[in-house]
Design an enzyme around this catalytic site. Structure first.
Site, mmCIF file in Angstrom:
data_model
loop_
_atom_site.group_PDB
_atom_site.id
_atom_site.type_symbol
_atom_site.label_atom_id
_atom_site.label_comp_id
_atom_site.label_asym_id
_atom_site.label_seq_id
_atom_site.Cartn_x
_atom_site.Cartn_y
_atom_site.Cartn_z
ATOM 1 N N GLU A 89 2.594 -0.833 -4.985
ATOM 2 C CA GLU A 89 1.447 -1.235 -4.142
ATOM 3 C C GLU A 89 1.667 -0.590 -2.785
ATOM 4 O OE1 GLU A 89 -0.980 -3.011 -5.274
ATOM 5 O OE2 GLU A 89 -0.192 -4.044 -7.025
ATOM 6 N N ASN B 249 4.903 -6.706 6.613
ATOM 7 C CA ASN B 249 3.660 -7.194 7.225
ATOM 8 C C ASN B 249 3.293 -8.617 6.805
ATOM 9 O OD1 ASN B 249 3.014 -6.053 4.682
ATOM 10 N ND2 ASN B 249 0.869 -6.007 5.240
ATOM 11 N N SER C 277 5.396 1.626 1.768
ATOM 12 C CA SER C 277 4.704 2.871 2.109
ATOM 13 C C SER C 277 4.725 3.857 0.941
ATOM 14 C CB SER C 277 5.364 3.499 3.331
ATOM 15 O OG SER C 277 6.676 3.892 2.988
ATOM 16 N N GLU D 188 -1.492 -5.751 -9.991
ATOM 17 C CA GLU D 188 -0.852 -7.059 -10.096
ATOM 18 C C GLU D 188 -1.927 -8.130 -9.924
ATOM 19 O OE1 GLU D 188 2.725 -7.246 -7.663
ATOM 20 O OE2 GLU D 188 3.618 -5.578 -8.738
ATOM 21 N N CYS E 62 -2.485 -4.342 4.978
ATOM 22 C CA CYS E 62 -2.767 -3.107 4.249
ATOM 23 C C CYS E 62 -4.238 -3.017 3.860
ATOM 24 C CB CYS E 62 -1.895 -3.049 3.004
ATOM 25 S SG CYS E 62 -2.056 -4.528 1.999
#
Ligand code: NAD
Length: 497
Positions: free
Chosen positions: A271, A154, A250, A478, A297
């Protein structure tokens, strides 16, 4: 580029481009035509990259943070110097608008290097005295070794550099694998690294400058292996000489990665997906809060609105979504480009069909509805912004990550119900809260089970602060110090004096 011509990418290992015998087709999402051939790497290619990274590790980790910072700043300069080429390529490869790539993806990719170049200079360690036993304790932080980095489609270069930058700033060497659906800008970055490396050597040989003033990336510090997650990604996660994996993607893939890496006790940062809620209270500034959704996301996919303003909000929101133009990514009038793949488009559409079959109302966005698309784009993967209401909280449409331009709107009564609805999914990445009552936003933010809460804003971020999700949205954080901690091992040293 002419029709039916395409790029052929090669792996970047030990500072050189290495051809791969087999390739995977990667498509231009706005036309459905092949845009490039991505190496179909497997264990052999991944192992070669890991060996190159291992070889480069002693030299790179021995450099001082400010020497490494110069290299990161050089990378930032190079990306900024080629911003337009990167933006065009990211748009073509991923389907997002050129405007978005030009103003968000590529500037942020350069900034990731700049940020971590600076941030790595400012970390401190701890020191504790134990006078009663005559000892001094202190901590040191050391790079971990070869870092395995895996990123999604993405925000291709943005998320890849979000991992490469802190990993190498902290002294690790890396093997990175971008998504097989959006590999082009990573490959372009390798070209820049190779050129910068070459000019550094020339400058050094001529003896006209000090080496570090024109620091390129030394061979083997950054290796990029392209290919499928199930082959190249799996080989990286299962490689015994890669002690750390930073993964964005995912939740389903993260489960696989967790299992695959368990026998090696690898350090993991995950993540993952989200199902992000927005809570809109009656005292909110409605015009400011009409945000959009899409393939980020962090986008809002469920909007809960206090019942007294529900009808007004829905009307305004649908009107705004209808104005949100979808179409050819190069047209600056379009806000949404194409979705990444045919499969993804079908998946997103299937959620809309499911909502309809369950009796929901689809207010806008149905169908492909872009009659103005040029003929060659009719096979592109376009979908207009879609707004749905009347979906039960238990429906898969409200529970599963859709990751497309689809938002469900639903009413709530009171703070407790708003929080319960927001928390009533297995994800916990980000939430937004809209209200002018500071006490209320503070109370609600504390009760939300998400790693990020934006109140009266969205996507405003200081990269120093922790980023990550709770529940099925991730493990670890992070960002500035958190990334530094993840990409280093802490050691406690005790000296008796
Ligand atoms: P994905 O999990 O399918 O793929 C992500 C990466 O993992 C790709 O490079 C892929 O090739 C690789 N991969 C796939 N299977 C693998 C395996 N078995 N072993 C090792 N690697 C493997 O995800 P995607 O569809 O590319 O990306 C979309 C997802 O990413 C969404 O769920 C989205 O929410 C999530 N995402 C999360 C964040 C965040 O910061 N939390 C940011 C962006 C995207």
């Amino acid at each position: 580029m002419e029709k039916n011509t395409f790029l052929i990418l090669e792996n970047f290992i030990g500072g050189k481009f290495v051809p791969c015998p087999a390739h995977i087709d990667s498509y231009d999402p706005s036309t459905g035509e092949v845009y490039c051939k991505v190496p179909d790497s497997g264990e052999e290619e991944v192992d070669a990259a890991v060996q190159a990274a291992k070889e480069a590790f002693p030299g790179w980790s021995a450099r001082s943070p400010d020497q490494r910072a110069q290299v990161l700043n050089k990378l930032a300069d190079l990306i900024e110097g080629h911003l337009e080429e990167f933006a065009q390529a990211e748009s073509r490869d991923q389907g997002k608008t050129v405007t978005f790539a030009r103003t968000v993806d590529i500037p942020r990719s350069a900034y990731n290097f700049r940020f971590f170049a600076s941030s790595v200079l400012h970390h401190t360690t701890d020191c504790h005295q134990m006078d009663h036993v005559g000892c001094l304790n202190y901590t040191v932080r050391c790079p971990v070794g070869v870092a395995g980095l895996i990123s999604p489609w993405n925000l291709p270069l943005y998320l890849l550099t979000w991992k490469i930058a802190p990993a190498i700033a902290a002294g690790n060497t890396v093997v990175a694998k971008p998504s097989e659906m959006s590999s082009v800008t990573a490959w372009m970055m390798c070209k820049l690294m190779q050129e910068a490396g070459r000019s550094t050597c020339d400058t050094f040989r001529r003896g006209t400058h000090k080496m570090m003033q024109h620091a390129g990336v030394p061979s083997g510090v950054v290796n990029i292996v392209f290919g499928l997650g199930s082959r190249a990604g799996d080989a990286l996660v299962g490689h015994p000489e890669v002690p750390l994996i930073s993964f964005t993607g995912s939740t389903a893939t993260a489960r696989h990665i967790t299992e695959r890496s368990a026998p090696y006790c690898k350090k993991l940062s995950l993540e993952l997906g989200g199902k992000n809620p927005a809570l809109v209270f009656a005292d909110a500034d409605l015009d400011r809060c009409i945000e959009t959704t899409g393939e980020i996301c962090l986008c809002t996919s469920r909007i809960y609105v206090e019942r007294s303003i529900y009808a007004t909000f829905l009307e305004k929101f649908v009107a705004a979504a209808r104005k949100w133009k979808t179409g050819v990514p190069s047209d600056p009038c379009n806000k949404n480009g194409a979705l990444i793949s045919k499969e993804h488009l079908e998946k997103v559409r299937s959620f809309v069909a499911l909502a309809k079959s369950e009796g929901a109302t689809v207010h806008c966005g149905e169908g492909i509805n872009h009659p103005d698309l040029p003929k060659r784009n009719i096979n592109g993967y376009f979908m207009a912004a879609t707004v749905i209401s009347g979906v039960a909280d238990s429906s898969r449409v409200m529970q599963d990550e859709i990751f497309g331009p689809v938002t469900c709107v639903s009413p709530f009564d009171g703070e407790d119900e708003a929080v319960a609805k927001a928390n009533g999914v297995r994800y916990g990445l980000a939430a937004t809260v809209w209200s002018r009552d500071v006490g209320k936003v503070h109370r609600v933010a504390r009760r939300l089970q998400t790693g990020l809460v934006w109140t009266n804003c969205w996507l405003v971020r200081d990269l120093n602060l922790p980023f990550g999700g709770m529940k099925n949205s991730g493990v670890g954080r992070e960002g500035g110090r958190d990334s530094y901690h993840f990409f280093t091992e802490v050691k406690t040293v005790t000296i008796q004096h």
